[in-house]
Design a protein around this motif. Sequence first.
Motif: not given
Length: 148
Positions: A131, A101, A129
Amino acid sequence: MDIDAKAWKILAALQRDARISIKALAEETGLSLPATSERVKKLEEAGIVKAYRAELNAEALGLTVTAVIGITVPQPQKASLITLLKSLPEVIECLHVTGQDSFLLRVVCKDIRHLESFVGNINHYGETRTSIVMSAPIPLRAITDIAK
């Protein structure tokens, strides 16, 4: 600046309660009022104490979803992404990191739909991404003298 045991006591107390009075801080550290005040001032001037803040409960404010979003951004777009992120109130933290990242974001949203909309707003900058945070078994905590 040399951080001795008394300074660590001051730092621990300030991290626990930034609103502690100088009098209470002096009592807790065993220093006089003037010595305590002078030490706090020196810690601030040295940049060790950067700010005093209130910790808010996002859920109590109706922000029921916290997420960590990793985003990989090509170099030419990094500056414009940072400019955008600074304007988005959902972003409570942005870290520039190494690895897959480019940035890790901590965001708070009203609900999943709000989160989906937020991710959609930044997705064109790069691959994301996401979470969703279920709980914080170790919440953000005080920095202590780990060099001992």
